[in-house]
Enzyme design. Structure first.
Site, PDB file in Angstrom:
ATOM      1  N   LEU A 577       0.840  -1.194   0.000  1.00 37.74           N
ATOM      2  CA  LEU A 577       0.000   0.000   0.000  1.00 37.74           C
ATOM      3  C   LEU A 577       0.878   1.248   0.000  1.00 37.74           C
ATOM      4  O   LEU A 577       1.873   1.326   0.729  1.00 37.74           O
ATOM      5  CB  LEU A 577      -0.908  -0.001   1.225  1.00 37.74           C
ATOM      6  CG  LEU A 577      -1.909   1.157   1.334  1.00 37.74           C
ATOM      7  CD1 LEU A 577      -2.901   1.122   0.184  1.00 37.74           C
ATOM      8  CD2 LEU A 577      -2.627   1.110   2.680  1.00 37.74           C
ATOM      9  N   ASP A 619       7.021   0.991 -19.465  1.00 38.77           N
ATOM     10  CA  ASP A 619       5.937   1.944 -19.206  1.00 38.77           C
ATOM     11  C   ASP A 619       6.313   2.864 -18.046  1.00 38.77           C
ATOM     12  O   ASP A 619       5.545   3.051 -17.102  1.00 38.77           O
ATOM     13  CB  ASP A 619       4.635   1.202 -18.907  1.00 38.77           C
ATOM     14  CG  ASP A 619       3.407   2.117 -19.005  1.00 38.77           C
ATOM     15  OD1 ASP A 619       3.517   3.176 -19.664  1.00 38.77           O
ATOM     16  OD2 ASP A 619       2.360   1.782 -18.443  1.00 38.77           O
ATOM     17  N   HIS A 623       2.925   8.148 -13.034  1.00 39.13           N
ATOM     18  CA  HIS A 623       1.869   7.353 -12.382  1.00 39.13           C
ATOM     19  C   HIS A 623       2.390   6.006 -11.901  1.00 39.13           C
ATOM     20  O   HIS A 623       1.803   5.412 -10.984  1.00 39.13           O
ATOM     21  CB  HIS A 623       0.717   7.125 -13.367  1.00 39.13           C
ATOM     22  CG  HIS A 623      -0.172   8.319 -13.537  1.00 39.13           C
ATOM     23  ND1 HIS A 623      -1.056   8.744 -12.577  1.00 39.13           N
ATOM     24  CD2 HIS A 623      -0.293   9.191 -14.565  1.00 39.13           C
ATOM     25  CE1 HIS A 623      -1.699   9.810 -12.995  1.00 39.13           C
ATOM     26  NE2 HIS A 623      -1.256  10.108 -14.207  1.00 39.13           N
ATOM     27  N   ASP A 642       3.625  -1.377 -11.388  1.00 34.49           N
ATOM     28  CA  ASP A 642       2.911  -1.706 -12.624  1.00 34.49           C
ATOM     29  C   ASP A 642       3.814  -2.420 -13.622  1.00 34.49           C
ATOM     30  O   ASP A 642       4.356  -1.825 -14.547  1.00 34.49           O
ATOM     31  CB  ASP A 642       2.320  -0.446 -13.265  1.00 34.49           C
ATOM     32  CG  ASP A 642       1.188  -0.804 -14.226  1.00 34.49           C
ATOM     33  OD1 ASP A 642       1.118  -1.983 -14.651  1.00 34.49           O
ATOM     34  OD2 ASP A 642       0.391   0.078 -14.564  1.00 34.49           O
TER      35      ASP A 642
END
Length: 889
Positions: A577, A619, A623, A642
């Site tokens: 988290l 990528d 973000h 990600d």
């Protein structure tokens, strides 16, 4: 009455046993018939035999080397579906059974989130709109094929009898075939809205392009097939099968292997046929790189179909997304069924006049044949009527299921399809019968005792735990097989859901990504986590992401992975988290006391770790750089996250092919991913990281401008770093410019990025200045090191460096020796001397210089901003010396 019910139950059991006995005796007769043949032979593998399956149901045996057609077999069409066009009709893909919906009221074509085999597996089910009911079934069958002469014999082991007993020879091959039938009915008027049958052959393996020595190109509308050898200079052969090719297979030791082939439009295929002489020319010409993905909509005598195909947009027309008005209803009745578009100026006013686009016209509805833009996905909610472990109906969205998950959920309903020799098929048949009979016996014996045991356990848990949740699955039904009783004791707060060990709140959304991915706040084993929910069509990406996370998350700057859980609809990944992303940090949505420079260094360290493992992220953007929760000391770290688009380099390789397509986020993609380069390296991450550094340092700006022109500017190497053009950003400007080099070979590695002086602490800078001064102290004026250091030093020293220091330091320097104001070596010597004798300096001098090392270094670098970078670049000539190797990668 009780006695009557008992007699009925006994009769049902007896009938059940009789059926299995009959089946067993039938298989025994088949075995004896096969053993009565003179001899059994191992399967003889014929080299270079290519199996070609076409839309009309034909199967051809072709020599893959010279294209000689050895035999052909006629069969039922691969697709059989309606040919009429309604306000809503469905177009199946004959290669895999995918479905596309064509609607005159919903903006044309949409890709359905399920295939015909998936619909059949889910049926009976119903849609939530228009009262549509889905029913379907599948039929598995076997046939033997003499691969030498192309003779086929059906082999129906579940029929009343075997019409032809297949003879086992060295050329006999058992091939499995599955026929899927699906129908859509209206519950309002009891009519059949649409129905279709899709057939496919079994294969034991699907080869990748790297595993295969040939390159096949076929037409989306005709039966043309071109074959090149990957290492040859000329076209090997071409055949027109009179019907579009839907599958290619090679005959291997373990059966049929499915082969890759590229479907092209007629115009693009003609260009390959006439304009190129070898597959190497094809790749070097960049032809494949400029192909656009489309969907070819066509018609055969057995129904409409849709084939994903690649086209060269310069040679092939692509149908417009919206059709203009054609004519009123009265006029439409007089029009022929099919009209060539290039004969009607008011139909498609396109100057190119496409040759392969036509119209299918009904009085009210129109379907445009030809190449369409690749349609978007759509979601069609279904409710499955399967009842498994519960009488509760399960809400299922087929868009959330793929073939793998359906086979997991309906494992007992989906028999495996294998490709075997005659002897192997018999062994499999007897094994299945034995296992089935055994399972039936065990089931009858243990059913009552099992039900009693489960009931006792449930009652005990309820009495001990009261209202605590135990094993409630997403449907609300107990699920005792998935998790231990200790896990089932976990209390689920109100409004939360649990899948396995993961508990999450669907109303507490932390973020969302592409392809329907959502991230929720949740818990895993009592720990706060982020729960990433992934759709079925992304399961393969999720598996790769989890695999790479397990491999790399030991690094402090890579997000930590905990576990994966799966239910009937989604896959869930429990991750560390975080507070937010770098975007939240820059836009002040997250308060973080950690300096931006430290966060950037940590992000670069995480990327360098991935590259050291042979992992390319592909990528990198703000973000995907997250900020961790504060640790016990209150520190926050940057974490690379990600991994959905990550690529693992093959062992011993330093580059990867772009065959999987362009990946990344527009505006952050390196130019070589979009140009004609066939292979790329980890430098694609370096380029994106350079954009990331500029974004953070500039406070949210992009080096390549606004979103509309950003990717075009990347391709043209047009960037501006004006937002950080002040003197204190000299090192940052140099690093970003280096990382954004248009030529990927000129960019630094991530190890070199981390070694750049932009990330040096003041303490390391001071050590470097002292080591440089010590290295050149005794060097003659004409040495190459001193000459390199003094060349172009005017801009570094601003003329005379003594004119830019404080009066206190200037007076102190005059007390011991003379320093030349035009010599950079003397400036470094002065810095070193004052550092070594800092405690002996007068109070006014130490007050002017500040504390060592931070204030002391900034005293000089603020007055001479180019000093550090100039010294670093100059001393690179001695970077291999032990004294300086620690400063360079």
């Amino acid at each position: 009455m009780t006695l009557y019910r008992a007699m009925l139950a006994h009769q049902r059991k007896a009938s059940f046993v009789m059926k299995f006995t009959s089946l067993f005796l039938l298989l025994m007769n088949i075995k004896q018939a096969l053993l009565a043949q003179e001899k059994t032979y191992p399967l003889a593998i014929q080299e270079h035999l290519l199996f070609v399956s076409t839309l009309d149901g034909s199967l051809y045996g072709v020599n893959s080397v010279n294209g000689e057609q050895r035999w052909s077999i006629k069969g039922n069409p691969v697709l059989n579906n309606p040919t009429d066009v309604r306000s809503r009709t469905f177009l199946p893909d004959p290669t895999d059974g995918s479905l596309y919906m064509y609607s005159t009221t919903h903006n044309g074509l949409k890709k359905m989130p399920f295939t015909i085999p998936q619909l059949v597996s889910l049926s009976p089910c119903r849609g939530n709109e228009e009262g549509i009911l889905y029913t379907g079934y599948k039929k598995d069958s076997w046939f033997t094929l003499d691969t030498e002469h192309g003779i086929k014999h059906d082999f129906d082991v579940f029929g009343d009898k075997v019409d032809v007993c297949p003879q086992s020879t060295q050329h006999s091959l058992f091939i499995g075939k599955t026929e899927y039938t699906i129908a859509m009915h209206s519950s309002l008027d009891k009519s059949t809205r649409w129905n279709a049958t899709f057939t496919e052959y079994s294969s034991t393996h699907t080869k990748t392009i790297d595993e295969y020595d040939f390159r096949h190109f076929s037409s989306s509308s005709t039966g043309s097939l071109l074959t090149y050898a990957a290492d040859a200079r000329t076209l090997r052969w071409q055949i027109d099968f009179k019907s579009p090719v839907v599958a290619l297979y090679s005959l291997e030791v373990d059966g049929l292997h499915k082969l890759p082939f590229l479907i092209l439009s007629n115009e693009s295929l003609d260009y390959v046929r006439r304009g190129l002489t070898s597959i190497s020319d094809l790749e070097s010409s960049g032809f494949v790189e400029h192909l656009s993905p489309t969907l070819y909509v066509g018609e055969s005598k057995h129904g409409l179909y849709a084939l994903p195909s690649m086209v060269d947009a310069n040679r092939t027309a692509i149908a417009p997304r919206h059709l203009p008005e054609i004519a009123g209803p009265a006029v439409q009745d007089e029009l022929p069924n099919v009209i060539q578009v290039n004969q009607k100026e008011n139909v498609l006013p396109d100057s190119r006049k496409p040759r392969d686009v036509s119209l299918k016209i009904n009085p009210k509805d129109i379907l445009l044949f030809g190449n369409h833009h690749r349609p978007e996905n759509t979601q069609v909610p279904l409710i499955s009527d399967y009842k498994k472990d519960s009488d509760t109906k399960v809400a299922v969205e087929p868009g959330d299921l793929n073939e793998t998950d359906i086979s997991d959920v309906l494992e007992s309903h989906t028999p495996s399809r294998l490709l075997l020799s005659a002897e192997g098929a018999l062994i499999l048949s007897f094994t299945l019968v034995a296992v089935t009979v055994g399972c039936v016996v065990v089931y009858i014996v243990t059913k009552r005792s099992s039900e009693h045991s489960v009931k006792v356990l449930i009652e005990k848990e309820l009495s001990d735990k009261g209202k605590k949740s135990f094993g409630t699955s997403i449907t609300g039904s107990p699920n005792f097989s998935d998790h231990s009783w200790h896990e089932l004791d976990m209390e689920v707060p109100e409004g939360h859901s649990r899948v396995g060990k993961i508990i999450f709140n669907t109303k507490d959304v932390l973020g969302h990504g592409c392809e329907g991915t959502f991230v929720y706040r949740g818990k895993y084993d009592g720990r706060d986590v982020a729960v990433k929910r992934i759709l079925p069509e992304c399961f393969s990406l999720a598996e790769r992401e989890v695999q790479l996370l397990r491999e790399s998350d030991q690094h402090p700057n890579v997000i930590r992975y905990f576990c994966t859980e799966t239910d009937r609809q989604f896959r869930y990944i429990a991750l560390e988290l975080c507070l937010g992303s770098l975007t939240d940090f820059i836009e002040k949505r997250v308060v973080c006391q950690t300096p931006a420079l430290q966060l950037l260094e940590q992000a670069m360290s995480g990327l360098a770790h991935l590259h050291s493992l042979g992992i390319v992220h592909r990528d990198v953007k703000p973000h995907n750089v997250l900020l961790s929760l504060p640790d016990n000391s209150g520190q926050i770290k940057a974490l690379i996250s990600d991994f959905g688009l990550c690529k693992k380099l093959a062992a011993g390789k330093h580059s990867f092919s772009k065959a999987s397509g362009v990946t990344g986020t527009e505006g952050w993609i390196a130019p070589e991913m979009l140009n004609s380069e066939l292979r790329t390296t980890t430098s694609v991450d370096v380029f994106s990281a350079g954009c990331l550094i500029y974004y953070v340092v500039s406070g949210g700006k992009h080096a390549f401008g606004d979103k509309l022109r950003r990717q075009a500017n990347i391709l043209n190497a047009e960037y501006k770093l004006e937002s950080i053009s002040s003197p204190e950003h000299i090192c940052c400007l140099h690093l970003i410019s280096w990382m954004l080099a248009h030529d990927s070979h000129e960019r630094p590695s991530m190890a070199e990025v981390l070694a750049h002086p932009y990330f040096w602490s003041e303490e390391k800078q001071l050590r470097f200045f002292s080591d440089v001064s010590d290295r050149i102290e005794k060097e003659p004026e004409g040495s190459y090191v001193v000459r390199g250091l003094e060349d172009r030093s005017d801009s570094v020293l601003k003329g005379d460096w003594k004119d830019h220091i404080s009066i206190e330091l200037y007076n102190d320097l005059k007390r011991f020796r003379s320093y030349r104001g035009s010599s950079l070596r003397d400036l470094l010597r002065a810095m070193r001397n004052k550092k070594h004798h800092y405690r002996e300096l007068p109070e006014e001098v130490t007050k002017s210089l500040g504390q060592i090392p931070d204030e002391f270094v900034r005293y000089f670098t603020s007055r001479f901003p180019k000093l550090l970078l100039h010294s670093y670049l100059t001393m690179a000539c001695v970077r291999k010396e032990p004294l300086f190797s620690k400063y360079y990668s």
